[in-house]
Design an enzyme around this catalytic site. Structure first.
Site, mmCIF file in Angstrom:
data_model
loop_
_atom_site.group_PDB
_atom_site.id
_atom_site.type_symbol
_atom_site.label_atom_id
_atom_site.label_comp_id
_atom_site.label_asym_id
_atom_site.label_seq_id
_atom_site.Cartn_x
_atom_site.Cartn_y
_atom_site.Cartn_z
ATOM 1 N N ASN A 7 0.925 -1.082 0.246
ATOM 2 C CA ASN A 7 -0.097 0.087 0.031
ATOM 3 C C ASN A 7 0.903 1.214 0.050
ATOM 4 O O ASN A 7 1.341 1.648 0.919
ATOM 5 C CB ASN A 7 -1.018 -0.069 1.297
ATOM 6 C CG ASN A 7 -1.681 1.069 1.370
ATOM 7 O OD1 ASN A 7 -1.532 1.960 0.594
ATOM 8 N ND2 ASN A 7 -2.520 1.343 2.303
ATOM 9 N N ARG A 99 -2.806 -2.215 -3.076
ATOM 10 C CA ARG A 99 -3.846 -1.516 -2.989
ATOM 11 C C ARG A 99 -3.989 -0.246 -3.944
ATOM 12 O O ARG A 99 -2.893 0.443 -4.039
ATOM 13 C CB ARG A 99 -4.012 -0.997 -1.461
ATOM 14 C CG ARG A 99 -5.157 -0.027 -1.380
ATOM 15 C CD ARG A 99 -4.883 1.083 -0.290
ATOM 16 N NE ARG A 99 -6.174 1.897 0.001
ATOM 17 C CZ ARG A 99 -5.848 2.842 0.712
ATOM 18 N NH1 ARG A 99 -4.835 3.470 1.140
ATOM 19 N NH2 ARG A 99 -6.955 3.847 0.701
ATOM 20 N N ARG A 250 -10.492 16.347 7.001
ATOM 21 C CA ARG A 250 -11.273 16.897 5.845
ATOM 22 C C ARG A 250 -12.768 17.194 6.369
ATOM 23 O O ARG A 250 -13.267 16.727 7.481
ATOM 24 C CB ARG A 250 -11.570 15.582 4.803
ATOM 25 C CG ARG A 250 -10.243 15.309 4.310
ATOM 26 C CD ARG A 250 -10.772 14.286 3.163
ATOM 27 N NE ARG A 250 -9.463 13.709 2.677
ATOM 28 C CZ ARG A 250 -9.238 12.240 2.857
ATOM 29 N NH1 ARG A 250 -10.025 11.494 3.464
ATOM 30 N NH2 ARG A 250 -8.131 11.647 2.116
ATOM 31 N N GLU A 396 -8.128 -4.633 5.360
ATOM 32 C CA GLU A 396 -8.049 -4.429 4.055
ATOM 33 C C GLU A 396 -6.937 -5.467 3.412
ATOM 34 O O GLU A 396 -7.113 -5.853 2.315
ATOM 35 C CB GLU A 396 -7.761 -3.063 3.698
ATOM 36 C CG GLU A 396 -9.096 -2.226 4.207
ATOM 37 C CD GLU A 396 -8.591 -0.743 4.436
ATOM 38 O OE1 GLU A 396 -8.361 -0.503 5.476
ATOM 39 O OE2 GLU A 396 -8.939 0.063 3.470
#
Ligand code: ADP
Length: 415
Positions: A7, A99, A250, A396
């Site tokens: 990743n 990923r 965010r 994941e």
């Protein structure tokens, strides 16, 4: 088969080596042989690596780029000192799973990587200008080291959401903008939402068709997903990860006209506005302190910090709004699943999100909720809760390893 899962971020590389096979998957006995994180690639990188059953090794080494970082990892993996079981040479790594953040509209399943796939990942750079180039560096580095003999697969954050119907993925903008530029919602964190839906099925004994749940991935990035009959039906992140829930840095949902207003008032450029909503907002922006939920909760508790409290309240309310919206969107759901660093570890945030939602049939059991921390998986709905409540730690990397195995063997995935 030993699978190296990579990743790659803009200045980081996370990896795991996972031993898996079809019978191993059936028994849920995949083994994590090693894992690690390399941060601040490009300067003096900070490295943490750990072999199965051994303490972590920490180091700081100058690493020029992702290729140097991968070389560093591989030297460690095959060295006798690392003690990674079953890995003594590069030949013991049989496949690589990457990923990839954005697969656009075309890459809707995990695939073996060839030139055409690389071209398509490159095409998606304009949709994920920070992430896809770093992901591609990981692919190129692995190709240089391992050559064409070792298969590599790409697993996309977006692909789980490719089942969303147009009513979910289209913005109410002129349709031509979708036709011309593919301006639409794609959604992210797909591998995480898919993994927890799969675990939910395992825990409940339900099948795909019977899987009607809302999953909340609450980490540094946060997203909600409405999963209907086992497939993504709606999700909170949009064309980019900026939309939806409040996150560490965010803003999530925002009146788009705020940006134009700030452009005039503060003379902010598009780049500055982009950085504002992605890096300076969310928990960090509201609190003015930190993007770390743990620290905010302790500020709130110990110092009664007003803005820390506001940040946490806005975070929880936004999550609750999405639960309400998705219950309406799906005509109800059987369960809500919490995952991600916050969702897995903070009983307090779970309690605040699910407080006063009895009308919707959501009733947490405080005692059970408190017990589900530190990677524990389980259910915390009270006896009378019409909607079941779960904490399921995400994984994941495991899904990437299993998808890679299936791509290599040419076996279609079952979930
Ligand atoms: P990423 O999205 O970068 O993978 P994680 O899923 O690891 O991030 O989530 C990081 C977030 O989880 C941080 O805000 C961190 O404060 C929060 N977190 C981790 N443990 C706890 C805890 N015990 N209580 C509250 N928040 C926690």
């Amino acid at each position: 088969m030993n699978i190296l899962v990579l990743n790659c971020g803009s200045s980081s590389l996370k990896f795991q080596v996972i031993a898996t096979d079809l019978e191993v998957i059936d028994r849920n006995e995949d083994r994590q042989l090693a894992r690690g994180v390399l941060e601040r690639i490009g300067t003096e990188a900070l490295i943490t690596m750990r072999a199965e059953g051994r303490p972590a090794v920490r180091d700081a080494v100058p690493l020029r780029d992702h290729r140097a970082a991968l070389d560093h990892v591989l030297r460690w993996l095959v060295s006798p000192e690392s003690g990674v079981p079953g890995i003594t040479s590069l030949g013991d790594i049989h496949a690589i799973g990457h990923r990839i953040v954005h697969g656009g509209e075309k890459l809707t399943r995990s695939v073996l990587i060839d030139e055409a796939v690389i071209d398509q990942i490159e095409e998606c750079i304009e949709l994920a200008p920070l992430h896809n180039p770093a992901n591609l560096k990981g692919i190129q580095s692995a190709r240089q080291v391992f050559g064409p003999g070792v298969p590599q697969a790409a697993v996309f954050d977006t692909s789980f959401h490719s089942t969303m119907p147009p009513e979910s993925f289209l913005y109410a903008l002129p349709y031509q903008l979708y036709v011309r530029h593919r301006v639409r919602r794609y959604g992210f964190h797909g591998t995480s939402h898919r993994y927890v839906a799969y675990r939910y099925r395992q825990l409940t004994g339900l099948n795909h068709e019977q899987t009607n749940v809302i999953t909340l991935h609450l980490g540094n990035g946060c997203s909600a997903c409405a999963i209907k009959k086992g497939a993504s039906f709606d999700t909170s992140m949009g064309m980019t990860p900026a939309e939806g829930l409040v996150m560490g840095t965010r803003s999530g949902d925002l009146d788009p006209s705020v940006l134009e207003f700030l452009h005039h008032k503060e003379g902010m450029s598009f780049d500055e506005l982009d950085s504002l909503i992605n890096k300076r907002s969310g928990l960090l922006g509201v609190s003015g302190l930190t993007n770390d939920m743990r620290d905010l909760l302790s500020e709130e508790r110990e110092h009664e910090d007003r803005r820390a409290r506001l940040a946490v309240e806005i975070f929880c309310l936004r999550a609750r709004k999405y639960i309400g919206a998705y219950l309406a969107r799906m005509n109800g759901a059987d369960a809500i699943v919490f995952t991600g660093g916050i969702g897995e570890n903070s009983a307090e945030i779970r309690a605040r999100i699910t407080a006063d939602t009895g009308f919707l049939g959501i009733v947490p059991d405080d005692g059970r909720n408190q017990e589900l921390v530190g990677g524990r998986e389980g259910e915390f709905g009270a006896e009378g809760s019409r909607i079941r409540l779960f904490v399921i730690p995400t994984n994941e990397e495991l899904l990437i390893a299993r998808d890679t195995l299936r791509c290599v063997l040419g076996v279609p995935r079952r979930w």
